[in-house]
Design a protein around this motif. Structure first.
Motif, PDB file in Angstrom:
ATOM      1  N   GLU A   1     -36.259   8.660 -65.050  1.00  0.00           N
ATOM      2  CA  GLU A   1     -34.896   8.504 -65.538  1.00  0.00           C
ATOM      3  C   GLU A   1     -34.682   9.431 -66.725  1.00  0.00           C
ATOM      4  O   GLU A   1     -35.514   9.490 -67.640  1.00  0.00           O
ATOM      5  N   ILE A   2     -33.568  10.158 -66.707  1.00  0.00           N
ATOM      6  CA  ILE A   2     -33.250  11.077 -67.797  1.00  0.00           C
ATOM      7  C   ILE A   2     -33.024  10.282 -69.074  1.00  0.00           C
ATOM      8  O   ILE A   2     -32.218   9.355 -69.110  1.00  0.00           O
ATOM      9  N   CYS A   3     -33.763  10.654 -70.129  1.00  0.00           N
ATOM     10  CA  CYS A   3     -33.664   9.955 -71.418  1.00  0.00           C
ATOM     11  C   CYS A   3     -33.794   8.444 -71.237  1.00  0.00           C
ATOM     12  O   CYS A   3     -33.163   7.658 -71.958  1.00  0.00           O
ATOM     13  N   SER A   4     -34.613   8.057 -70.254  1.00  0.00           N
ATOM     14  CA  SER A   4     -34.880   6.641 -69.949  1.00  0.00           C
ATOM     15  C   SER A   4     -33.614   5.863 -69.623  1.00  0.00           C
ATOM     16  O   SER A   4     -33.596   4.642 -69.681  1.00  0.00           O
ATOM     17  N   ASN A   5     -32.534   6.605 -69.317  1.00  0.00           N
ATOM     18  CA  ASN A   5     -31.225   5.997 -69.034  1.00  0.00           C
ATOM     19  C   ASN A   5     -30.691   5.223 -70.245  1.00  0.00           C
ATOM     20  O   ASN A   5     -29.850   4.338 -70.099  1.00  0.00           O
ATOM     21  N   ASN A   6     -31.203   5.580 -71.430  1.00  0.00           N
ATOM     22  CA  ASN A   6     -30.763   4.914 -72.663  1.00  0.00           C
ATOM     23  C   ASN A   6     -30.035   5.860 -73.605  1.00  0.00           C
ATOM     24  O   ASN A   6     -29.550   5.423 -74.650  1.00  0.00           O
ATOM     25  N   GLY A   7     -29.991   7.149 -73.272  1.00  0.00           N
ATOM     26  CA  GLY A   7     -29.373   8.129 -74.157  1.00  0.00           C
ATOM     27  C   GLY A   7     -28.710   9.237 -73.362  1.00  0.00           C
ATOM     28  O   GLY A   7     -28.690   9.230 -72.126  1.00  0.00           O
ATOM     29  N   TYR A   8     -28.187  10.211 -74.096  1.00  0.00           N
ATOM     30  CA  TYR A   8     -27.464  11.328 -73.478  1.00  0.00           C
ATOM     31  C   TYR A   8     -28.286  12.602 -73.613  1.00  0.00           C
ATOM     32  O   TYR A   8     -28.808  12.913 -74.693  1.00  0.00           O
ATOM     33  N   CYS A   9     -28.412  13.324 -72.527  1.00  0.00           N
ATOM     34  CA  CYS A   9     -29.150  14.589 -72.523  1.00  0.00           C
ATOM     35  C   CYS A   9     -28.206  15.705 -72.922  1.00  0.00           C
ATOM     36  O   CYS A   9     -27.259  16.019 -72.205  1.00  0.00           O
ATOM     37  N   ASN A  10     -28.455  16.307 -74.060  1.00  0.00           N
ATOM     38  CA  ASN A  10     -27.598  17.372 -74.571  1.00  0.00           C
ATOM     39  C   ASN A  10     -28.430  18.621 -74.823  1.00  0.00           C
ATOM     40  O   ASN A  10     -29.152  18.714 -75.807  1.00  0.00           O
ATOM     41  N   CYS A  11     -28.360  19.526 -73.888  1.00  0.00           N
ATOM     42  CA  CYS A  11     -29.003  20.839 -74.045  1.00  0.00           C
ATOM     43  C   CYS A  11     -30.499  20.704 -74.332  1.00  0.00           C
ATOM     44  O   CYS A  11     -31.028  21.303 -75.265  1.00  0.00           O
ATOM     45  N   GLY A  12     -31.174  19.890 -73.526  1.00  0.00           N
ATOM     46  CA  GLY A  12     -32.627  19.786 -73.616  1.00  0.00           C
ATOM     47  C   GLY A  12     -33.136  18.713 -74.554  1.00  0.00           C
ATOM     48  O   GLY A  12     -34.344  18.495 -74.621  1.00  0.00           O
ATOM     49  N   LYS A  13     -32.262  18.036 -75.281  1.00  0.00           N
ATOM     50  CA  LYS A  13     -32.687  16.995 -76.217  1.00  0.00           C
ATOM     51  C   LYS A  13     -31.953  15.693 -75.919  1.00  0.00           C
ATOM     52  O   LYS A  13     -30.761  15.697 -75.611  1.00  0.00           O
ATOM     53  N   CYS A  14     -32.695  14.597 -76.026  1.00  0.00           N
ATOM     54  CA  CYS A  14     -32.101  13.278 -75.814  1.00  0.00           C
ATOM     55  C   CYS A  14     -31.449  12.786 -77.097  1.00  0.00           C
ATOM     56  O   CYS A  14     -32.095  12.752 -78.159  1.00  0.00           O
ATOM     57  N   GLU A  15     -30.167  12.421 -77.016  1.00  0.00           N
ATOM     58  CA  GLU A  15     -29.448  11.856 -78.156  1.00  0.00           C
ATOM     59  C   GLU A  15     -29.305  10.358 -77.917  1.00  0.00           C
ATOM     60  O   GLU A  15     -28.521   9.923 -77.063  1.00  0.00           O
ATOM     61  N   CYS A  16     -30.096   9.593 -78.665  1.00  0.00           N
ATOM     62  CA  CYS A  16     -30.152   8.151 -78.421  1.00  0.00           C
ATOM     63  C   CYS A  16     -28.938   7.404 -78.953  1.00  0.00           C
ATOM     64  O   CYS A  16     -28.769   6.217 -78.669  1.00  0.00           O
ATOM     65  N   ASP A  17     -28.105   8.093 -79.747  1.00  0.00           N
ATOM     66  CA  ASP A  17     -26.901   7.437 -80.272  1.00  0.00           C
ATOM     67  C   ASP A  17     -25.714   7.588 -79.328  1.00  0.00           C
ATOM     68  O   ASP A  17     -24.589   7.224 -79.675  1.00  0.00           O
ATOM     69  N   LYS A  18     -25.991   8.115 -78.135  1.00  0.00           N
ATOM     70  CA  LYS A  18     -24.936   8.264 -77.141  1.00  0.00           C
ATOM     71  C   LYS A  18     -25.380   7.643 -75.827  1.00  0.00           C
ATOM     72  O   LYS A  18     -26.564   7.656 -75.497  1.00  0.00           O
ATOM     73  N   ALA A  19     -24.422   7.110 -75.087  1.00  0.00           N
ATOM     74  CA  ALA A  19     -24.704   6.533 -73.772  1.00  0.00           C
ATOM     75  C   ALA A  19     -24.955   7.661 -72.774  1.00  0.00           C
ATOM     76  O   ALA A  19     -24.654   8.825 -73.055  1.00  0.00           O
ATOM     77  N   PRO A  20     -25.517   7.354 -71.594  1.00  0.00           N
ATOM     78  CA  PRO A  20     -25.768   8.404 -70.598  1.00  0.00           C
ATOM     79  C   PRO A  20     -24.541   9.219 -70.221  1.00  0.00           C
ATOM     80  O   PRO A  20     -24.672  10.356 -69.777  1.00  0.00           O
TER      81      PRO A  20
END
Length: 648
Positions: A401-420
């Motif tokens: 699951e991309i970013c464990s389905n807990n965050g947003y993938c933004n240009c190669g980095k997972c942003e955990c303060d955002k939803a998928p």
């Protein structure tokens, strides 16, 4: 009975039915040892892909039959982690004998605590034929599971759409992220709910999820290739919008929802300019759509309105109906680009990778600028000056699951303060893949505030148990709780001394009929550390704890204690054998040393003799008399000697 009662709060006209699934009854999914398919455990039913237990039934009969069927139900088990639930879902959807009504909202409640097998997994058992998605039931059993592979997620989605069935996935907390991701892949109004083992929770969950389905409205266009349909719901302030933007949630009875639907045809071909398809309202109905395209405009046929070699088109194309029609291998809105020349290609090179537009699969260089190629998978996006960014090229968890389905993938980095979907959210997870919950609540049992039951450490939302402890909360071990042998020593001694009537034992205790307990027939058991035999000094009592395994979520259940009739006594030493062994050992070692000495001296003498022969062969001697040699005879002459007759 509680399920039937709860359904009355949602609908007055309902029908109930149910079935069970485990997995394909063959290796490596199930234990194929003799008799284990038919009875994998003492209280288990046979391993099966899908058994249909009860047809869809309404009214009071549904309540009575459901209660009867559930009371007679047995558990079963497989040996690998995934289950064959997709087989069961497909059969429940396509087999009409189950009793589906044509005009109704059809819902399947899918309860599990495990992951699922999907297409391709059947190859492990040599099953290579793809799943046909057809009914394979004989009686109440799915009998073609060993002939066809598991269905894929896409195939399952198509079947659910075709049959207008809405799935509700009731899963444990460990599986919630996985089934949330599965629900996102299904275009029906699928729901995911959390199970905690309580029957009342199941009833509440069914009612809650059914209400959620009834209060959601969504459109699913089934557009053919070449046609793009964009759906925009007009949800008011009191109605929430779906995460994917294709529907509204929280819709109350009697409320209207307006949808804006835009159609785009990628190419218009004369003679093939008509398209017919449906826009589905999940679980309810379908809206037929017919599109007829006009492939040419009147101005295209009017030569007076065509400006040849127009300056607007850089004199490399004709201006027709306000748009440039480029010539001579040129392109662009003003025909400013040349297909035969890679103009300004260096401007499209990614300075980090050196690739034009980060690779030919990611973008195309057009007139010195990268035009990103949209990914084929729904929801995936690519952007950036060099098409270097995406919302899917980030770290993934073990379930992929991309970013464990807990965050947003933004240009190669997972942003955990955002939803998928990119919306802001309260930070609940951390880590490179947003896989570690900030809260440690997942490491505590509901009735306790102690992390990992005091037998482990909480890391990344999971308990790392100390040695000999296991389970989600490290609350199970082989040497504690019901399997703590020290709890039963007094009871065992008492029974062994034939004082059974006076013994205070919490479990049945038996002494073996023979000298020893036959452990091969004992099933799951634990052999305890022997205890001293009060009747025979130096001897020990051996006993076993027979138990039922409750998995990794509960302690094993002790059912019986068995004791060996014959004590374990050490045998007296054999003096003759020991003395003979020592003498034999000494003689053996002596003879071995003599043999070694003889072998060594033989090779040493042989080497010295060969050296002597070599030196003698190299010696050289000159012929002649030795200066020290003397003749053995010496001749002396007497000066006074005269002959016998001298002459005077």
């Amino acid at each position: 009975t509680g399920i039937a009662e709860s359904l009355k709060n949602v609908s007055t006209d309902y029908k109930l039915g149910f079935g069970t699934f485990v997995d394909k009854p063959t290796a490596p999914y199930a234990n194929t040892y003799e008799g284990k398919i038919e009875r994998p455990c003492d209280i288990c039913d046979e391993v099966h892909s899908y058994n249909h237990i009860m047809n869809l039934t309404g009214g009071q009969a549904a309540k009575t039959e459901l209660e009867t069927k559930l009371n007679g139900l047995k558990i079963s088990s497989n040996i690998d982690n995934p289950e064959g639930g997709f087989d069961a879902l497909v059969q429940a959807a396509v087999c009409q004998d189950i009793g589906w009504r044509n005009v109704s909202r059809k819902v399947v409640f899918y309860a599990t605590d495990a992951i699922f097998h999907t297409a391709g997994d059947g190859k492990l058992a040599g099953i290579i034929k793809p799943n046909e998605g057809k009914c394979g039931m004989t009686g109440n059993k799915y009998t073609r599971s060993l002939e066809e592979d598991y269905p894929s997620i896409g195939q399952l989605n198509d079947i659910l759409i075709k049959q207008k069935i809405i799935p509700i996935f009731a899963v444990t907390s460990k599986m919630q992220n996985l089934y949330d991701a599965l629900s996102d892949q299904l275009t029906q109004l699928s729901q995911v709910g959390l199970l905690d083992g309580s029957s009342q929770t199941v009833i509440n969950l069914i009612e809650e999820q059914l209400n959620a389905i009834v209060s959601r409205t969504k459109l699913n266009p089934q557009a053919p290739s070449g046609v793009t349909v964009e759906v925009t719901p007009k949800c008011n302030d009191k109605i929430g919008q779906e995460v994917d933007g294709a529907g509204c949630k929280g819709v109350r009875k009697g409320e209207n929802v307006v949808f804006d639907v835009n159609f785009r045809v990628d190419e218009c071909v004369e003679g093939e300019n008509k398209y017919n398809f449906n826009i589905d309202v999940p679980g309810i109905a379908a809206l037929p759509v017919e599109i007829e395209m006009i492939c040419s405009c009147a101005c295209e046929n009017n030569q007076a309105e065509i400006e040849t070699d127009s300056s607007t088109c850089d004199k490399r194309g004709d201006l027709i109906c306000g748009a440039c029609e480029c010539k001579n291998n040129t392109y662009g809105s003003r025909c400013e680009c040349d297909r035969g020349k890679n103009v300004n290609a260096d401007k499209c090179k990614n300075p980090k990778s050196g690739l034009i537009c980060s690779g030919e699969n990611n973008g195309m260089c057009i007139c010195g600028q990268c035009e990103c190629i949209p990914p084929s998978k729904k929801g995936y996006k690519r952007w950036g000056a060099y098409c270097e960014c995406s919302n899917y090229e980030c770290k993934r968890n073990t379930d992929y699951e991309i970013c464990s389905n807990n965050g947003y993938c933004n240009c190669g980095k997972c942003e955990c303060d955002k939803a998928p979907n990119g919306a802001s959210q309260v930070v609940k997870y951390t880590g490179d893949d947003c896989g570690c919950p900030i809260s440690n609540s997942t490491c505590k049992k509901e009735e306790s505030d102690v992390l990992c039951s005091g037998n482990g450490e909480c890391e990344c939302g999971k308990c790392l148990c100390k040695k000999e402890h296991y389970g989600q909360f490290c609350d199970i071990c082989q040497d504690c709780g019901p399997l703590d042998c020290s709890k039963y020593t007094e009871c065992v001694k008492c029974v062994y001394l034939a004082e059974a009537p006076q013994c205070n034992c919490s479990h049945p205790v038996d002494v073996s009929a023979g000298d020893r307990v036959d452990t091969s027939k004992l099933g799951r058991h634990k052999q305890c550390v022997p205890i001293d035999d009060p009747k025979n000094e130096g001897c020990s009592i051996i006993y076993y704890l027979h138990y039922k395994d409750k998995g990794t979520s509960q302690q094993p259940e002790l059912t019986h204690i068995y004791i060996d009739r014959k004590p374990d006594c050490p045998s007296a030493p054999n003096i003759i054998a020991i003395v003979a062994g020592v003498i034999g050992g000494i003689l053996g070692i002596g003879i071995l040393l003599l043999v070694i000495w003889k072998i060594v001296t033989h090779f040493v003498d042989k080497r010295e003799y060969e050296k002597f022969l070599e030196e003698r062969s190299k010696a050289k001697w000159n012929s002649g008399l030795s200066p020290l040699y003397k003749e053995p005879m010496t001749k002396y002459t007497n000066p006074l000697y005269t002959a016998a007759n001298p002459k005077i």
